[in-house]
Write a protein that holds these residues in place. Structure first.
Motif, short mmCIF file in Angstrom:
data_model
loop_
_atom_site.label_atom_id
_atom_site.label_comp_id
_atom_site.label_asym_id
_atom_site.label_seq_id
_atom_site.Cartn_x
_atom_site.Cartn_y
_atom_site.Cartn_z
N ILE A 116 1.83 6.09 8.53
CA ILE A 116 2.04 4.68 8.16
C ILE A 116 3.48 4.27 8.42
O ILE A 116 3.76 3.22 9.01
N PHE A 117 4.42 5.10 7.95
CA PHE A 117 5.83 4.80 8.15
C PHE A 117 6.15 4.67 9.64
O PHE A 117 6.87 3.76 10.07
N LYS A 118 5.60 5.57 10.44
CA LYS A 118 5.86 5.55 11.88
C LYS A 118 5.30 4.28 12.52
O LYS A 118 5.95 3.64 13.35
N GLY A 173 0.66 -3.88 11.53
CA GLY A 173 -0.52 -3.56 10.75
C GLY A 173 -1.75 -3.29 11.59
O GLY A 173 -2.67 -2.59 11.15
N LYS A 174 -1.76 -3.80 12.81
CA LYS A 174 -2.92 -3.60 13.67
C LYS A 174 -3.05 -2.14 14.11
O LYS A 174 -4.12 -1.71 14.56
N GLN A 175 -1.96 -1.38 14.00
CA GLN A 175 -1.99 0.01 14.41
C GLN A 175 -2.52 0.93 13.33
O GLN A 175 -2.75 2.12 13.57
N LEU A 176 -2.73 0.41 12.12
CA LEU A 176 -3.17 1.24 11.00
C LEU A 176 -4.68 1.37 10.96
O LEU A 176 -5.41 0.41 11.23
N THR A 177 -5.17 2.55 10.59
CA THR A 177 -6.59 2.77 10.39
C THR A 177 -7.00 2.15 9.05
O THR A 177 -6.13 1.86 8.20
N PRO A 178 -8.29 1.95 8.80
CA PRO A 178 -8.72 1.44 7.49
C PRO A 178 -8.21 2.30 6.33
O PRO A 178 -7.80 1.77 5.30
N ARG A 179 -8.23 3.63 6.50
CA ARG A 179 -7.73 4.50 5.45
C ARG A 179 -6.23 4.29 5.21
O ARG A 179 -5.77 4.21 4.08
N GLN A 180 -5.47 4.16 6.29
CA GLN A 180 -4.03 3.95 6.15
C GLN A 180 -3.72 2.61 5.51
O GLN A 180 -2.79 2.50 4.70
N ARG A 181 -4.49 1.59 5.85
CA ARG A 181 -4.28 0.28 5.23
C ARG A 181 -4.56 0.35 3.73
O ARG A 181 -3.87 -0.28 2.92
N GLU A 182 -5.56 1.14 3.36
CA GLU A 182 -5.87 1.29 1.94
C GLU A 182 -4.75 2.03 1.21
O GLU A 182 -4.34 1.63 0.10
N ILE A 183 -4.25 3.09 1.82
CA ILE A 183 -3.16 3.83 1.20
C ILE A 183 -1.91 2.95 1.09
O ILE A 183 -1.21 2.97 0.07
N LEU A 184 -1.65 2.15 2.11
CA LEU A 184 -0.50 1.25 2.06
C LEU A 184 -0.66 0.23 0.94
O LEU A 184 0.30 -0.11 0.24
N SER A 185 -1.88 -0.26 0.73
CA SER A 185 -2.10 -1.21 -0.36
C SER A 185 -1.85 -0.56 -1.71
O SER A 185 -1.39 -1.20 -2.66
N MET A 186 -2.14 0.75 -1.82
CA MET A 186 -1.89 1.46 -3.07
C MET A 186 -0.40 1.74 -3.26
O MET A 186 0.10 1.73 -4.39
N ILE A 187 0.31 1.98 -2.16
CA ILE A 187 1.78 2.09 -2.23
C ILE A 187 2.35 0.77 -2.73
O ILE A 187 3.25 0.73 -3.56
N ARG A 188 1.80 -0.33 -2.24
CA ARG A 188 2.24 -1.65 -2.67
C ARG A 188 2.07 -1.82 -4.17
O ARG A 188 2.90 -2.45 -4.84
N ALA A 189 1.01 -1.22 -4.72
CA ALA A 189 0.74 -1.33 -6.15
C ALA A 189 1.56 -0.35 -6.98
O ALA A 189 1.44 -0.31 -8.20
N GLY A 190 2.40 0.46 -6.30
CA GLY A 190 3.27 1.37 -7.03
C GLY A 190 2.64 2.70 -7.36
O GLY A 190 3.17 3.45 -8.19
N ARG A 191 1.52 3.05 -6.70
CA ARG A 191 0.85 4.32 -6.99
C ARG A 191 1.58 5.47 -6.29
O ARG A 191 1.99 5.35 -5.14
#
Length: 225
Positions: free
Chosen positions: A193-195, A152-170
Motif C-alpha cells: 500500500i505504501f509503495k 488508489g487505482k493500483q490497490l487491490t480490494p483487500r489493500q483498499r480495505e486495509i487502508l480504510s482500517m488504517i484510516r480508522a486508526g486500527r
C-alpha cells in the motif's frame, strides 16, 4: 502560474512573496479577502492558471470543500501549524497541500512542485505536547512526501480495505484479527500500500485514505489473503 494568498498577516505575505521570487515564480503573488473572492477571480479568468494559498484560521469548517467543489481546477494549499488533525481535515476537504506557517520557506517550493505535478503534498508533522513542545518518536518526525490522485487505482480490494482500517486508526493486530489474516500478511499488504501510494508511514497513509475517502467496510472481503 499565479499564486493567490488569503492571509491576515502582512509579514507572512511578504515572506511568501520572497519565497516565490526565490523559486522563480514569475507571476505575481496577489491577495484576496477569502475563498469566495478566490472563486470569483477564478470564474472571471477561467484560462488563468491559479494556485490558492489559504490560512486555516481564515477557512471555517467546510469552506475548503465548498471551494474545491466550486473551482476544482484551482489547487489549494492550506497553511497551518504542527497539527496532524488540522492537516488531515484540510486535506480531507480537498486541499492539495498542507504547509506549516513557520516553515513556509522550506515547504512552499516543494508543495508547488508537487501540486504542479498532480500530487498531494504532505509535510513533516511533529506531534506536540500540550505546552507546544515537540514530541519526537524513535523514528523521528514524519518525513515529507506526497501521493498521486490516481494512486488508489493500483490497490487491490483487500489493500483498499486495509487502508480504510488504517484510516480508522486500527493497528496491525486489530486488522489481522478482523480480516482473519496473520500479522505478517498484514505487514506485507501495508508495505505494498505504501509503495502504491508513494507514502512512507501510517500518518501519510491516513491522509491518503482521507483524500480517497475510502469507506470502512463492516465485513471483511471474503477473497484472497
Amino acid at each position: 502560474m499565479r499564486l493567490i494568498l488569503i492571509d491576515h498577516e502582512a509579514a507572512f505575505v511578504t515572506r511568501v512573496r520572497q519565497v516565490a521570487r526565490r523559486v522563480g515564480l514569475i507571476e505575481p503573488v496577489d491577495e484576496v479577502a477569502d475563498l469566495a473572492g478566490l472563486a470569483r477571480l477564478a470564474e472571471r479568468n477561467p484560462q488563468l492558471p491559479l494556485v490558492g494559498m489559504v490560512s486555516t484560521t481564515m477557512a471555517v469548517r467546510g469552506a475548503i470543500k465548498e471551494f474545491v467543489q466550486r473551482c476544482p481546477q484551482v489547487p489549494l494549499i492550506a497553511v497551518g501549524g504542527n497539527d496532524p488533525e488540522r492537516m488531515r481535515a484540510a486535506l480531507g476537504e480537498g486541499a492539495r497541500a498542507y504547509i506549516r506557517r513557520g516553515d513556509v520557506g522550506e515547504e512552499l517550493p516543494s508543495a508547488l512542485d508537487v501540486v504542479r505535478d498532480g500530487g498531494v503534498f504532505v509535510p513533516p508533522i511533529v506531534a506536540m505536547r500540550p505546552g507546544g513542545e515537540p514530541l519526537m518518536t524513535v523514528a523521528g518526525p514524519v518525513p515529507a512526501g506526497f501521493f498521486r490522485e490516481d494512486a488508489g487505482k493500483q490497490l487491490t480490494p483487500r489493500q483498499r480495505e486495509i487502508l480504510s482500517m488504517i484510516r480508522a486508526g486500527r493497528n496491525n493486530q486489530e486488522i489481522a484479527e478482523t480480516l482473519d489474516l496473520t500479522v505478517g500478511t498484514v505487514k506485507i499488504h501495508i508495505t505494498a500500500i505504501f509503495k502504491a501510494l508513494g507514502v512512507r508511514n501510517r500518518t501519510q497513509a491516513m491522509v491518503a485514505a482521507d483524500w480517497l475517502d475510502l469507506p470502512i467496510r463492516a465485513q471483511p472481503v471474503p477473497t484472497e489473503a
